[in-house]
Design a protein around this motif. Sequence first.
Motif, PDB file in Angstrom:
ATOM      1  N   LYS A   1      -4.901 -18.907  25.172  1.00 23.49           N
ATOM      2  CA  LYS A   1      -5.884 -19.088  26.335  1.00 23.49           C
ATOM      3  C   LYS A   1      -5.970 -18.157  27.261  1.00 23.49           C
ATOM      4  O   LYS A   1      -4.780 -17.490  27.787  1.00 23.49           O
ATOM      5  N   ASN A   2      -7.222 -17.872  28.010  1.00 23.68           N
ATOM      6  CA  ASN A   2      -7.243 -16.755  28.933  1.00 23.68           C
ATOM      7  C   ASN A   2      -7.811 -17.514  30.327  1.00 23.68           C
ATOM      8  O   ASN A   2      -8.725 -18.252  30.109  1.00 23.68           O
ATOM      9  N   VAL A   3      -7.161 -17.179  31.256  1.00 25.70           N
ATOM     10  CA  VAL A   3      -7.388 -18.159  32.655  1.00 25.70           C
ATOM     11  C   VAL A   3      -7.583 -17.165  33.712  1.00 25.70           C
ATOM     12  O   VAL A   3      -6.871 -15.944  33.976  1.00 25.70           O
TER      13      VAL A   3
ATOM     14  N   ALA B   1      -0.349 -18.872  28.367  1.00 27.01           N
ATOM     15  CA  ALA B   1      -1.866 -18.002  28.562  1.00 27.01           C
ATOM     16  C   ALA B   1      -1.648 -16.710  29.317  1.00 27.01           C
ATOM     17  O   ALA B   1      -0.650 -16.335  29.810  1.00 27.01           O
TER      18      ALA B   1
ATOM     19  N   LEU C   1      -5.116 -29.381  32.044  1.00 32.37           N
ATOM     20  CA  LEU C   1      -5.430 -28.372  31.181  1.00 32.37           C
ATOM     21  C   LEU C   1      -4.930 -28.665  29.637  1.00 32.37           C
ATOM     22  O   LEU C   1      -5.333 -28.297  28.787  1.00 32.37           O
ATOM     23  N   GLN C   2      -3.812 -29.556  29.795  1.00 30.20           N
ATOM     24  CA  GLN C   2      -3.053 -29.822  28.499  1.00 30.20           C
ATOM     25  C   GLN C   2      -3.687 -31.002  27.781  1.00 30.20           C
ATOM     26  O   GLN C   2      -3.143 -31.360  26.642  1.00 30.20           O
TER      27      GLN C   2
ATOM     28  N   ARG D   1     -12.646 -13.259  25.969  1.00 32.63           N
ATOM     29  CA  ARG D   1     -13.282 -14.519  26.464  1.00 32.63           C
ATOM     30  C   ARG D   1     -12.609 -15.254  27.674  1.00 32.63           C
ATOM     31  O   ARG D   1     -11.640 -14.768  27.852  1.00 32.63           O
TER      32      ARG D   1
ATOM     33  N   LEU E   1      -0.517 -23.400  26.168  1.00 32.95           N
ATOM     34  CA  LEU E   1      -1.874 -22.614  26.382  1.00 32.95           C
ATOM     35  C   LEU E   1      -2.079 -21.192  25.875  1.00 32.95           C
ATOM     36  O   LEU E   1      -2.503 -20.348  26.088  1.00 32.95           O
TER      37      LEU E   1
ATOM     38  N   ASP F   1     -11.294 -18.630  29.024  1.00 37.32           N
ATOM     39  CA  ASP F   1     -11.212 -20.393  28.546  1.00 37.32           C
ATOM     40  C   ASP F   1     -11.146 -21.166  30.078  1.00 37.32           C
ATOM     41  O   ASP F   1     -11.701 -22.216  29.806  1.00 37.32           O
ATOM     42  N   VAL F   2     -10.762 -20.723  31.023  1.00 36.59           N
ATOM     43  CA  VAL F   2     -10.220 -21.465  32.122  1.00 36.59           C
ATOM     44  C   VAL F   2     -10.848 -20.563  33.336  1.00 36.59           C
ATOM     45  O   VAL F   2     -10.112 -19.447  33.508  1.00 36.59           O
TER      46      VAL F   2
ATOM     47  N   GLY G   1     -14.715 -24.831  27.725  1.00 31.12           N
ATOM     48  CA  GLY G   1     -14.056 -24.204  28.730  1.00 31.12           C
ATOM     49  C   GLY G   1     -13.794 -25.224  29.569  1.00 31.12           C
ATOM     50  O   GLY G   1     -13.853 -26.597  29.692  1.00 31.12           O
TER      51      GLY G   1
END
Length: 256
Positions: A22-24, A46, A234-235, A98, A19, A100-101, A150
Amino acid sequence: MDTLSSAASAQGSARSGSLAGKNVFVTGGGSGLGAALCQVLTGAGATVVVGDIRQENAERIAGLLREEGAQVHAMACDVGDPESARQAIDNAISACGRLDVLINNAGTDITCSIDELEYGDWDRVIHTNLYGPFLMSKYAARHMREQKGGAIVNIASTAARRAWPNASAYHASKWGVLGLSHALHAELRPHNIKVTAVIAGGMRTPFLLDRFPDIDISTLQDPRNVAEAVLSVLQLPAETVIPEIMVLPMKESSWP
């Protein structure tokens, strides 16, 4: 927190994992499953926004994760309040660039008969458990549509599939979350936004242990196991989505 400290040694080599970049945003990230999710997802690389209704809880988990080298932000958020939810999503995007999740994990409950259940308690449970995922998803989806993709993960419960006494508000909220999640899956899929409902069985978290001190912990699972299942969702490759997944302890008492 024991869950965080016990697994710290396993995270060191995973910061650049699957991840990375990625931003969660994790709601209810200050304890229990939320804290486990923050740990597992930062371990996979992440950047995580730890959201919690109590700023001090979010800061505590964020501080522990920073000590392990994680990129993490702490944020107070009342998910059931429209302005707080909107502001939280905007602030997360400002902090990270941004989103992403989104993981809608925040939840609450009250155990009592319907005769004893006060309107205020019903309202509190529904606002957190059902209005929260609606509002957070509403505002997150706007940004995800603009960025053309997303993922939204809604933490449900076996309480969304069967019922037991003295939990009418919780059941109503979790059945609602499951329906909301599947509706969003259908609606947002054309916009390249994956939506998954996670039906989680009993976990060794304060949510259960603080309210039911006599519960048999051997029938419960480590919340990290559920967090790992979320990570696996998520993967998945971009061409695949899982609308619903159930994660149960082997001795689950609330599911056959």
